[in-house]
Design a protein around this motif. Structure first.
Motif, PDB file in Angstrom:
ATOM      1  N   GLY A  86       0.769  -1.086  -0.069  1.00  0.00           N
ATOM      2  CA  GLY A  86       0.162   0.003   0.041  1.00  0.00           C
ATOM      3  C   GLY A  86       1.039   1.200  -0.066  1.00  0.00           C
ATOM      4  O   GLY A  86       2.033   1.205   0.677  1.00  0.00           O
ATOM      5  N   MET A  87       0.287   2.390  -0.624  1.00  0.00           N
ATOM      6  CA  MET A  87       1.297   3.479  -0.759  1.00  0.00           C
ATOM      7  C   MET A  87       0.491   4.677  -0.383  1.00  0.00           C
ATOM      8  O   MET A  87      -0.586   5.014  -0.828  1.00  0.00           O
ATOM      9  CB  MET A  87       1.963   3.659  -2.082  1.00  0.00           C
ATOM     10  N   LEU A  88       0.843   5.671   0.423  1.00  0.00           N
ATOM     11  CA  LEU A  88       0.012   6.677   0.742  1.00  0.00           C
ATOM     12  C   LEU A  88       1.163   7.902   0.005  1.00  0.00           C
ATOM     13  O   LEU A  88       2.114   8.114   0.654  1.00  0.00           O
ATOM     14  CB  LEU A  88       0.128   6.821   2.316  1.00  0.00           C
ATOM     15  N   PHE A  89       0.574   8.580  -0.715  1.00  0.00           N
ATOM     16  CA  PHE A  89       1.055   9.612  -1.445  1.00  0.00           C
ATOM     17  C   PHE A  89       1.005  11.019  -0.913  1.00  0.00           C
ATOM     18  O   PHE A  89       0.052  11.050   0.022  1.00  0.00           O
ATOM     19  CB  PHE A  89       0.439   9.945  -2.909  1.00  0.00           C
ATOM     20  N   SER A 156      -5.145   2.530   1.128  1.00  0.00           N
ATOM     21  CA  SER A 156      -4.050   1.634   0.992  1.00  0.00           C
ATOM     22  C   SER A 156      -4.070   0.417   1.676  1.00  0.00           C
ATOM     23  O   SER A 156      -3.373  -0.376   1.554  1.00  0.00           O
ATOM     24  CB  SER A 156      -2.793   2.482   1.040  1.00  0.00           C
ATOM     25  N   ILE A 157      -4.864   0.465   2.894  1.00  0.00           N
ATOM     26  CA  ILE A 157      -5.039  -0.761   3.337  1.00  0.00           C
ATOM     27  C   ILE A 157      -6.285  -1.651   3.274  1.00  0.00           C
ATOM     28  O   ILE A 157      -6.578  -2.820   3.784  1.00  0.00           O
ATOM     29  CB  ILE A 157      -4.992  -0.482   5.016  1.00  0.00           C
ATOM     30  N   ALA A 158      -6.999  -1.348   2.055  1.00  0.00           N
ATOM     31  CA  ALA A 158      -8.330  -2.021   1.821  1.00  0.00           C
ATOM     32  C   ALA A 158      -7.954  -3.671   1.653  1.00  0.00           C
ATOM     33  O   ALA A 158      -8.538  -4.467   1.783  1.00  0.00           O
ATOM     34  CB  ALA A 158      -9.038  -1.339   0.600  1.00  0.00           C
ATOM     35  N   LEU A 163       3.054  -4.351   3.293  1.00  0.00           N
ATOM     36  CA  LEU A 163       3.913  -3.347   3.483  1.00  0.00           C
ATOM     37  C   LEU A 163       3.311  -1.945   3.139  1.00  0.00           C
ATOM     38  O   LEU A 163       2.316  -1.939   2.189  1.00  0.00           O
ATOM     39  CB  LEU A 163       5.169  -3.591   2.141  1.00  0.00           C
ATOM     40  N   ILE A 164       3.606  -1.024   3.901  1.00  0.00           N
ATOM     41  CA  ILE A 164       2.818   0.261   3.538  1.00  0.00           C
ATOM     42  C   ILE A 164       3.996   1.341   3.516  1.00  0.00           C
ATOM     43  O   ILE A 164       4.767   1.156   4.501  1.00  0.00           O
ATOM     44  CB  ILE A 164       1.927   0.738   4.747  1.00  0.00           C
TER      45      ILE A 164
END
Lengths: 270, 260, 149
Positions: A86-89, A156-158, A163-164
């Motif tokens: 997951g990636m948080l922009f 992103s955690i759906a 890994l985030i």
């Protein structure tokens, strides 16, 4: 290191246009812990996330994520592998034409064939985890910046990733927003057993929640270790960065000719 | 002096490089033909925003152009006593040339620039990147429906343009200037051939639609992800599309209508 | 804008396009469903065919009765042989009629006009016109006029 590494970068060299961004970077990111990657602006922190995510390929060196050499995966395998990440922009990057609910449901609709009522339950659970279950019908344009990021986090955690990666999550946040994000990052990491990689130049917040940190500058890792190890790091560069000294190995003055010349003070030159 | 030659050469190679990138981009988009179940609603949405929303400007422009053709044509033809030929003049002009070309230019200006801006904005706000990171191919989900929508919508718009123009010409010629209605339509029918004129016109608009949509979508995808970059990409879309349409029109007209 | 409304509007848009296409086909280009009518072919030889082209008009008393199929050069007589398709129901053209090349309007298209003769017999499929009149040639007219002929 002794710890079980989730991500290993070994001697990674990467350049873009003519600039060498990474000149032999080696980092080990431990599994299940929060790791902070810090460094001055322009040191390539976001590029590092892109390399780990497989969006960019290194010129040389290897990047191993959970046992897979990510630089060598083919397109289809890479896309499959990304379902674990997951990636948080920095900007949240929510899809502006979808509502909050639809944004969070997006990964599930695309990657799974779950029935609608299951998706509904999962979306609501994820939104509940970030405290925005009541906002599910709003559009991204109606949310504040901090709320945007929280919804993006829920998205992103759906798929319950392993890994985030957080790209500058604290940038431009007011104290409350900061507190909310810190709590969420910490809680998610412990409750879901995630490996979290946090890229930031906010030293205080990062060091307060991470288990392990490394500092990248001038294309190399100049210091790595637990927060307490870093506080006592001998390198001057590290100390200047951590403590925010305006002058030191990174000079205050931009390189220029001697002041006497510019101000016309040298004898015989007018 | 050498520097100038070098920079000239560099812009030449830059042009070739960007055409190559655009070609690879196109291959990527076309190979990702959207799956019918998920892809169809996306296509519908794009057809709406690209086709239906362009109808207003197409219809109004078609009407006015048809009416102007009627006026100008009448003035010129009456010098030769051939006012009755006005129907055929308007119809052939619209169906063969103005319909496809003007529609393409208007399309590039309205729909093309909107597509570029939209995709550019998605790139700048990292929506495309985040889609990639979620394992969704943005070429397939975002770009391909828009390309196909432009490709399909253009001929439809061009036909509607021609129809409205001919009707507008009739309003001016028959209702206002007094050309006999029977000769308006009769002469037209005698000289407009469905296969040679109408179908060729449709083929032209299909080609134009493809080119305009491709340029619009590529410029958005390839732009510098800042607001200045988006605005420059939008300008480029309109300029390149217009030039491409006019150039292709010459080639197609020579091939289709030249009697070699 | 729900999915349903979008679909409906797009459907209407495509229908409008289809309607415009039909309009162009029928009203503008005169594509008539009755072009599958039966026709028969007759021929005419001209010294000068001027500007007539295949698919040009063939008319009688001003009414369109057929179209030009092909124009070929007869290498022995050095005349142009024109093949015409005449509508099947116009089957009583007198055998001594003439095929004349006329111009519609001053600068208009050229077409073939059948000038009626008086014979009781009619032209049969495959027949050739006895008499023909070639296209008017402006230069010849002017030189005739100038030389006082």
């Amino acid at each position: 290191m002794g710890l079980d590494s989730y991500i290993t970068l070994k001697d990674v060299v990467f350049s873009r246009s003519d600039r060498r961004i990474f000149n032999g970077v080696s980092v080990e990111i431990p599994r299940g812990k929060i790791t902070a990657v810090m460094g001055p602006s322009g040191s390539g922190k976001t590029t590092l996330l892109r390399l780990v995510g497989g969006q960019l390929r290194p010129d040389s060196g290897s990047i191993i994520v959970d046992g897979q050499p990510i630089g060598e995966l083919r397109r289809k395998e890479l896309y499959k592998f990304r379902e674990k990440m997951g990636m948080l922009f920095q900007s949240g990057a929510l899809f502006t034409d979808l509502s909050v609910y639809e944004n969070v449901a997006f990964p599930m609709r695309v990657h799974t064939k779950l029935p609608e009522d299951m998706i509904n339950d999962i979306v609501l659970m994820k939104l509940e985890a970030v405290g925005l279950r009541g906002a599910r019908k709003l559009m991204p344009s109606e949310l504040s910046g901090g709320m945007n990021r929280r919804v993006a986090l829920a998205r992103s955690i759906a798929l319950d990733p392993e890994l985030i990666m957080y790209d500058e999550p604290f940038a431009g946040q007011d104290p409350i927003g900061m507190g909310v994000l810190v709590k969420l990052i910490r809680d998610l990491n412990s409750s879901m057993g995630l490996t979290s990689v946090l890229v930031s130049h906010d030293v205080q917040e990062s060091l307060s929640i991470c288990h392990y940190a490394c500092i990248i500058a001038d294309g190399k890792v100049i210091g790595a270790g637990t927060p307490s190890e870093l506080q006592d790091h001998p390198s001057e560069q590290v100390q200047q960065f951590l403590n925010g000294h305006p002058d030191g190995p990174v000079p205050f003055h931009y390189p220029s000719s001697a002041a006497t010349e510019d101000f016309g003070l040298a004898g015989g030159v007018s | 002096m050498i520097d100038r030659i070098a920079s000239f050469g560099r812009s030449g190679t830059d042009l070739v490089v960007s055409i190559g990138r655009a070609g690879r981009f196109l291959a990527g988009v076309l190979s990702g033909v959207p799956r019918p179940i998920t892809g169809f609603p996306l296509l519908m949405k794009q057809l709406y925003s690209v086709g239906v929303l362009s109808l207003a400007i197409i219809v109004v422009s078609g009407l006015f152009i048809g009416m102007v053709l009627g006026l100008q044509g009448y003035t010129i033809l009456s010098d030769f006593g051939s006012e009755a030929a006005i129907g055929q003049m308007i119809a052939l002009t619209l169906v063969r040339e103005l319909g496809p070309v003007v529609t393409a230019l208007l399309f590039a200006g309205r729909a093309g620039s909107a597509l570029t801006a939209e995709i550019g904005l998605m790139k700048a706000t990292e929506q495309l990147s985040s889609m990639e990171m979620m394992g969704v191919d943005p070429l397939r989900r975002v770009i391909a429906p828009r390309l196909w929508a432009g490709f399909i919508a253009m001929p439809v718009l061009a036909i509607i343009f021609s129809m409205v123009g001919i009707w507008g010409g009739m309003l001016v010629g028959v209702e206002w200037l007094g050309v006999f209605e029977g000769s308006y339509w009769g002469n037209m029918q005698a000289s407009v051939d469905f296969w040679d004129d109408v179908v060729n016109g449709i083929i032209k608009s299909v080609v134009f639609g493809f080119v305009c949509a491709w340029i619009a979508v590529y410029q958005g995808y390839d732009c510098v992800p800042t607001s200045a970059g988006i605005s420059s990409a939008t300008t480029k879309t309109v300029v390149y599309s217009s030039l491409a349409v006019l150039g292709l029109d010459f080639v197609l007209t020579a091939v289709m209508f030249g009697n070699f | 804008m729900t999915q349903r409304t979008t679909d409906i509007t797009v459907g209407l848009f495509m229908l409008a396009g289809l309607a415009a296409l039909l309009f162009l086909a029928l009203q503008v280009s005169g594509l008539s469903p009755k072009s599958a009518k039966s026709t028969y072919t007759i021929y005419a030889d001209f010294n000068d065919t001027g500007g007539i082209t295949p698919r040009g008009r063939v008319s009688m008393a001003g009414v369109t009765v057929g179209s030009i199929d092909s124009i070929t050069l007869n290498k022995e007589t050095f005349q142009a042989r024109v093949a015409m398709s005449i509508h099947g129901d116009v089957n009583n053209i007198p055998a001594d009629s003439a095929a004349v090349i006329r111009t519609s309007g001053l600068l208009g298209e050229q077409y073939i006009d059948i000038s009626i003769g008086g014979d009781m017999e009619s032209l049969q499929p495959g027949d050739t016109f006895y008499s023909t009149q070639s296209a008017m040639n402006i230069e010849r007219l002017i030189s005739n006029f100038a030389s006082g002929k």
